[in-house]
Design a protein around this motif. Structure first.
Motif, PDB file in Angstrom:
ATOM      1  N   ILE A 132     103.199 -26.572 -14.794  1.00 24.88           N
ATOM      2  CA  ILE A 132     104.456 -26.504 -15.748  1.00 24.88           C
ATOM      3  C   ILE A 132     105.599 -25.921 -15.158  1.00 24.88           C
ATOM      4  CG2 ILE A 132     102.773 -26.183 -17.692  1.00 24.88           C
ATOM      5  CD1 ILE A 132     103.353 -23.205 -17.685  1.00 24.88           C
ATOM      6  N   ALA A 133     105.622 -25.829 -13.750  1.00 21.70           N
ATOM      7  CA  ALA A 133     106.690 -25.010 -13.011  1.00 21.70           C
ATOM      8  C   ALA A 133     108.275 -25.921 -13.154  1.00 21.70           C
ATOM      9  CB  ALA A 133     106.374 -24.928 -11.656  1.00 21.70           C
ATOM     10  N   THR A 134     107.950 -27.134 -13.264  1.00 19.92           N
ATOM     11  CA  THR A 134     109.303 -27.931 -13.347  1.00 19.92           C
ATOM     12  C   THR A 134     109.093 -28.948 -14.386  1.00 19.92           C
ATOM     13  OG1 THR A 134     108.654 -29.460 -11.470  1.00 19.92           O
ATOM     14  CG2 THR A 134     110.023 -27.357 -10.923  1.00 19.92           C
ATOM     15  N   PRO A 135     110.077 -29.859 -14.914  1.00 19.31           N
ATOM     16  CA  PRO A 135     109.893 -30.875 -15.745  1.00 19.31           C
ATOM     17  C   PRO A 135     109.404 -32.095 -14.821  1.00 19.31           C
ATOM     18  CG  PRO A 135     112.166 -29.969 -15.888  1.00 19.31           C
ATOM     19  CD  PRO A 135     111.578 -29.512 -14.848  1.00 19.31           C
ATOM     20  N   GLN A 136     109.262 -32.219 -13.499  1.00 21.97           N
ATOM     21  CA  GLN A 136     108.696 -33.005 -12.483  1.00 21.97           C
ATOM     22  C   GLN A 136     107.437 -32.978 -12.411  1.00 21.97           C
ATOM     23  OE1 GLN A 136     111.431 -31.153 -11.730  1.00 21.97           O
ATOM     24  NE2 GLN A 136     112.944 -33.014 -11.988  1.00 21.97           N
ATOM     25  N   ARG A 137     107.116 -31.596 -12.399  1.00 20.06           N
ATOM     26  CA  ARG A 137     105.441 -31.416 -12.312  1.00 20.06           C
ATOM     27  C   ARG A 137     104.840 -31.631 -13.769  1.00 20.06           C
ATOM     28  NH1 ARG A 137     102.575 -28.750  -8.638  1.00 20.06           N
ATOM     29  NH2 ARG A 137     101.134 -30.030  -9.633  1.00 20.06           N
ATOM     30  N   LYS A 138     105.360 -31.407 -14.876  1.00 23.82           N
ATOM     31  CA  LYS A 138     104.962 -31.654 -16.185  1.00 23.82           C
ATOM     32  C   LYS A 138     104.571 -33.113 -16.527  1.00 23.82           C
ATOM     33  CE  LYS A 138     107.192 -27.804 -18.505  1.00 23.82           C
ATOM     34  NZ  LYS A 138     108.066 -27.390 -19.675  1.00 23.82           N
ATOM     35  N   ARG A 139     105.647 -34.094 -15.883  1.00 27.23           N
ATOM     36  CA  ARG A 139     105.468 -35.230 -15.957  1.00 27.23           C
ATOM     37  C   ARG A 139     104.125 -35.894 -15.083  1.00 27.23           C
ATOM     38  NH1 ARG A 139     108.739 -33.806 -19.081  1.00 27.23           N
ATOM     39  NH2 ARG A 139     106.841 -33.632 -20.112  1.00 27.23           N
ATOM     40  N   LEU A 140     103.981 -35.090 -13.813  1.00 23.11           N
ATOM     41  CA  LEU A 140     103.000 -35.743 -12.741  1.00 23.11           C
ATOM     42  C   LEU A 140     101.675 -35.387 -13.649  1.00 23.11           C
ATOM     43  CD1 LEU A 140     104.177 -34.275  -9.280  1.00 23.11           C
ATOM     44  CD2 LEU A 140     103.435 -36.876 -10.014  1.00 23.11           C
ATOM     45  N   ILE A 141     101.413 -34.106 -14.128  1.00 18.07           N
ATOM     46  CA  ILE A 141     100.170 -33.955 -14.807  1.00 18.07           C
ATOM     47  C   ILE A 141      99.924 -34.858 -15.884  1.00 18.07           C
ATOM     48  CG2 ILE A 141     101.038 -32.100 -16.430  1.00 18.07           C
ATOM     49  CD1 ILE A 141      97.725 -32.481 -14.519  1.00 18.07           C
ATOM     50  N   GLU A 142     100.805 -35.340 -16.794  1.00 17.19           N
ATOM     51  CA  GLU A 142     100.779 -36.451 -17.859  1.00 17.19           C
ATOM     52  C   GLU A 142     100.446 -37.450 -17.147  1.00 17.19           C
ATOM     53  OE1 GLU A 142     103.645 -33.741 -20.907  1.00 17.19           O
ATOM     54  OE2 GLU A 142     104.356 -35.476 -19.693  1.00 17.19           O
ATOM     55  N   ALA A 143     101.107 -37.875 -15.993  1.00 18.84           N
ATOM     56  CA  ALA A 143     100.508 -39.364 -15.368  1.00 18.84           C
ATOM     57  C   ALA A 143      99.197 -39.186 -15.049  1.00 18.84           C
ATOM     58  CB  ALA A 143     101.697 -39.354 -13.983  1.00 18.84           C
ATOM     59  N   TYR A 144      98.808 -38.079 -14.413  1.00 13.88           N
ATOM     60  CA  TYR A 144      97.196 -37.998 -13.984  1.00 13.88           C
ATOM     61  C   TYR A 144      96.527 -38.550 -15.181  1.00 13.88           C
ATOM     62  CZ  TYR A 144      93.067 -36.081 -12.196  1.00 13.88           C
ATOM     63  OH  TYR A 144      91.840 -35.710 -11.386  1.00 13.88           O
ATOM     64  N   ALA A 145      96.776 -37.675 -16.597  1.00  8.35           N
ATOM     65  CA  ALA A 145      96.122 -38.053 -17.629  1.00  8.35           C
ATOM     66  C   ALA A 145      96.124 -39.468 -17.981  1.00  8.35           C
ATOM     67  CB  ALA A 145      96.487 -37.169 -18.750  1.00  8.35           C
ATOM     68  N   ILE A 146      97.270 -40.004 -18.155  1.00  7.83           N
ATOM     69  CA  ILE A 146      97.569 -41.455 -18.600  1.00  7.83           C
ATOM     70  C   ILE A 146      96.553 -42.465 -17.696  1.00  7.83           C
ATOM     71  CG2 ILE A 146      99.211 -43.378 -18.744  1.00  7.83           C
ATOM     72  CD1 ILE A 146     101.325 -41.093 -19.493  1.00  7.83           C
ATOM     73  N   ALA A 147      96.567 -42.006 -16.369  1.00  5.54           N
ATOM     74  CA  ALA A 147      95.826 -42.978 -15.299  1.00  5.54           C
ATOM     75  C   ALA A 147      94.363 -42.827 -15.583  1.00  5.54           C
ATOM     76  CB  ALA A 147      96.256 -42.492 -13.951  1.00  5.54           C
ATOM     77  N   LEU A 148      93.970 -41.982 -16.464  1.00  9.79           N
ATOM     78  CA  LEU A 148      92.570 -41.885 -16.836  1.00  9.79           C
ATOM     79  C   LEU A 148      92.173 -42.664 -17.916  1.00  9.79           C
ATOM     80  CD1 LEU A 148      92.031 -38.254 -16.372  1.00  9.79           C
ATOM     81  CD2 LEU A 148      91.572 -39.592 -14.599  1.00  9.79           C
TER      82      LEU A 148
END
Length: 341
Positions: free
Chosen positions: A245-261
């Motif tokens: 959650i350090a940056t907006p970019q990192r938040k979007r990345l963790i959400e991209a990980y979830a979506i890819a599942l």
């Protein structure tokens, strides 16, 4: 993206070292080349606060096409590769590595979009991309083959690695994880839907990082995935969620990980699993409310060389963090059996 904590260049003996906490005397002993190291602190200190310091100290990075991948390494000899769950990182395996680094060269990376790994711009973070990253990491580190130990979504990636690169996997120790009949599990649907709306990180991870008591509550991360109500520790929560959650970019990345599942990454894998000659042992916590209780039996009858199932009464998804002694015990038995074949 925030700059991760950098690890110094370590001498070979230090690279094979990892924090060793003694029962009843926390934080005064470490393994191998770190045995003479002392920790300066004032007042009581928890085991995990020392684990965090040591993990930050020995964390290293390797530049790969997919990004700058974070990993830790301890021990010497044949390699044991640890694949963590979601939304965790390699810190999940700290206790198991302590127990097994005297028997194996233990390597534990952070997946793309998780932990302290820095993802290349535009890089896919789905399961197949994660598998490709792992192969690149092994190549970069000069590692020919590994004994795999995996949990949660890391278990799906382990199965993909085993069928796509069978010569690179000696053994596989699977704990609660995806299977072809349960990938993704229905319990992940809310996470995927929130991630599609860009609300997962802010709605779940930010509050948990800010309030460890909430994170350990019955409706939080701890209550959902850990059997012990005192787990995960404050330090573990911070280590897992702060980089995400350090940056907006990192938040979007963790959400991209979830979506890819959302897509079944293991669809059609059963034929390859049946053909596999990799000795595999299944350890399954029966208190898991995320993955189907049918999965261990499915894996047992589908895997070509299954060494059976050990069911752990009442243990939830992330039990390997709480019961590392079982991971270590079963891993050593599996390795010994495989070496005699």
């Amino acid at each position: 993206m925030t700059k991760p904590l950098a690890a110094p260049n370590l001498r070979p003996r230090d690279r094979r070292s990892f924090l060793k906490l003694t029962t009843g005397a926390i934080g005064t002993m470490v393994l191998s080349g770190l045995a003479s190291h002392s920790w300066a602190h004032s007042g009581p200190v928890s085991a995990d606060s020392l684990h965090v310091k040591e993990y930050n100290r020995i964390r290293r990075f390797v530049a790969l096409p997919a990004g700058r991948v974070a990993y830790v390494e301890a021990g010497a000899g044949p390699v044991a590769l640890f694949l963590h769950g979601f939304p965790l990182n390699s810190f999940q395996w700290r206790h198991a590595i302590e127990r097994l680094s005297m028997h194996r060269r233990c390597v534990a990376p952070d997946f793309l979009a998780l932990g302290y790994t820095e993802v290349a711009r535009g890089q896919d973070v789905g399961p197949m991309a994660q598998m490709a990253m792992i192969v690149s990491l092994l190549d970069k580190l000069g590692i020919k083959d590994v004994d795999l130990i995996a949990n949660d979504s890391g278990g799906a990636i382990a199965q993909l690695l085993m069928v796509h690169y069978p010569d690179r996997v000696r053994t596989l120790l699977l704990t609660n994880c995806d299977s072809e009949i349960d990938c993704p599990p229905p319990a992940l649907t809310p996470v995927i839907e929130l991630s599609k709306k860009g609300r997962y990180a802010d709605g779940w991870l930010v509050p948990w990082q800010a309030d460890p008591v909430l994170a350990r509550s019955s409706t939080g991360f701890g209550g959902m995935c850990f059997s012990d109500p005192t787990q995960p520790t404050d330090e573990a929560i911070a280590t897992y969620f702060t980089p995400l959650i350090a940056t907006p970019q990192r938040k979007r990345l963790i959400e991209a990980y979830a979506i890819a599942l959302e897509q079944n990454a293991l669809a059609g894998i059963s034929t390859d699993l049946r053909r596999s000659t990799v000795p595999t042992r299944i350890l399954w916590g029966t208190g898991d409310t995320i993955f189907s209780p049918e999965s261990p039996a499915y894996l047992d009858r589908t895997l070509g060389v299954s060494r059976g199932i050990r069911r752990l009464e009442g243990k939830k998804l992330f039990w390997p963090e709480e019961a590392s002694e079982i991971v270590a015990e079963e891993a050593r038995v599996l390795w010994n059996i495989a070496s005699e074949v």
